[in-house]
Enzyme design. Structure first.
Site, short mmCIF file in Angstrom:
data_model
loop_
_atom_site.label_atom_id
_atom_site.label_comp_id
_atom_site.label_asym_id
_atom_site.label_seq_id
_atom_site.Cartn_x
_atom_site.Cartn_y
_atom_site.Cartn_z
N HIS A 72 14.48 7.50 26.53
CA HIS A 72 14.72 8.04 27.86
C HIS A 72 14.81 9.65 27.85
O HIS A 72 14.72 10.18 26.75
CB HIS A 72 16.33 7.72 28.07
CG HIS A 72 17.25 8.10 27.22
ND1 HIS A 72 17.43 7.51 25.78
CD2 HIS A 72 17.97 9.08 27.18
CE1 HIS A 72 18.55 8.21 25.25
NE2 HIS A 72 18.67 9.50 25.86
N HIS A 113 13.51 16.65 26.92
CA HIS A 113 12.85 15.63 25.99
C HIS A 113 13.08 14.33 25.90
O HIS A 113 14.05 13.83 26.57
CB HIS A 113 13.36 16.41 24.64
CG HIS A 113 14.95 16.10 24.25
ND1 HIS A 113 15.93 16.99 24.95
CD2 HIS A 113 15.53 15.30 23.74
CE1 HIS A 113 17.02 16.47 24.71
NE2 HIS A 113 16.78 15.42 23.85
O1 3AM Z 1 19.10 14.10 25.47
P1 3AM Z 1 19.69 12.79 24.97
O2 3AM Z 1 20.68 12.31 25.65
O3 3AM Z 1 18.26 11.92 24.58
O4 3AM Z 1 22.74 12.91 24.00
C1 3AM Z 1 22.14 13.98 23.05
C2 3AM Z 1 20.80 14.34 23.37
O5 3AM Z 1 19.80 13.31 23.51
C3 3AM Z 1 22.03 13.33 21.43
O6 3AM Z 1 21.14 14.19 20.99
C4 3AM Z 1 20.42 14.80 21.83
C5 3AM Z 1 20.52 16.23 21.55
O7 3AM Z 1 21.91 16.69 21.54
N1 3AM Z 1 23.15 13.24 20.81
C6 3AM Z 1 24.38 13.94 20.71
N2 3AM Z 1 25.30 13.46 20.03
C7 3AM Z 1 24.97 12.16 19.69
C8 3AM Z 1 25.46 11.25 18.99
N3 3AM Z 1 26.56 11.21 18.32
C9 3AM Z 1 23.49 11.92 20.24
N4 3AM Z 1 22.86 10.82 20.13
C10 3AM Z 1 23.55 10.00 19.51
N5 3AM Z 1 24.76 9.88 18.95
#
Ligand code: 3AM
Length: 176
Positions: A119, A37
């Site tokens: 990203h 995603h």
């Molecule tokens: O796939 P991405 O990396 O864009 O990295 C996690 C994932 O995004 C992000 O939320 C999405 C679904 O889990 N994520 C998890 N914890 C996070 C945090 N504390 C976070 N993004 C920012 N801050």
């Protein structure tokens, strides 16, 4: 409580993306195709009431369909995430991500981060940046979703709770 985030689903480019990644010496542990995603706004742990408020906010949100070229690779060293993303992207994407983040902030959610780097995370536990040729994928996004992230013994899974079409705000035809 549920762990939530807004994102663009990748639909028809998710398979070409994992096929591309898996042919390359891509670092880290591959994210499963079903989990790919493009995050718009991370919200975190939400109560049932906050979830309802986010669903209402999503339904009210307007944004035209978005064409996003995924033409670069990148790496977040702290998160150990290796990704593909756009070098440049439509301003409407930034506006949408900011609006959704603010919906979360107004009800006490989010992680306080202000910047936005669009990203698609292709792997985690990546100890180094991808050193591959530049990707060349086009994401034609026509909807966005509120996702719930659930940890299972087999890993994390992302379930869309609701999706809404990307549609511009209707023009005011009353001439006002
Ligand atoms: O796939 P991405 O990396 O864009 O990295 C996690 C994932 O995004 C992000 O939320 C999405 C679904 O889990 N994520 C998890 N914890 C996070 C945090 N504390 C976070 N993004 C920012 N801050």
């Amino acid at each position: 409580m549920s762990r939530l985030f807004f994102a663009l689903p990748l639909d028809e480019i998710s398979l070409p993306l994992v096929t591309w990644r898996d042919r390359l010496p891509w670092p880290g542990q591959g994210v499963p195709q079903a989990n790919l995603h493009l995050t718009l706004a991370f919200l975190g742990e939400a109560s049932e009431q906050q979830r309802e408020q986010l669903l209402a906010a999503g339904a009210r949100q307007h944004c035209p369909p978005l064409t996003i070229a995924l033409d670069r690779t990148g790496w977040f060293p702290r998160a150990k995430a290796a990704w593909v993303g756009p070098r440049q992207w439509p301003n409407e994407l930034t506006v949408l991500a900011r609006a959704l983040r603010r919906h979360g902030e107004r009800i006490g959610l989010g992680n306080g981060e202000q910047g936005y780097t669009p990203h698609v995370t292709l792997s985690r536990k990546a100890g180094e940046a991808p050193a591959t040729p530049a990707p060349d994928f086009l994401l034609q996004a026509t909807r966005f979703c509120l996702y719930q992230s659930t940890s299972t013994p087999d890993g994390v899974s992302y379930e869309p709770l609701a999706c809404w079409p990307l549609r511009p705000r209707a023009k005011n035809t009353d001439g006002i």
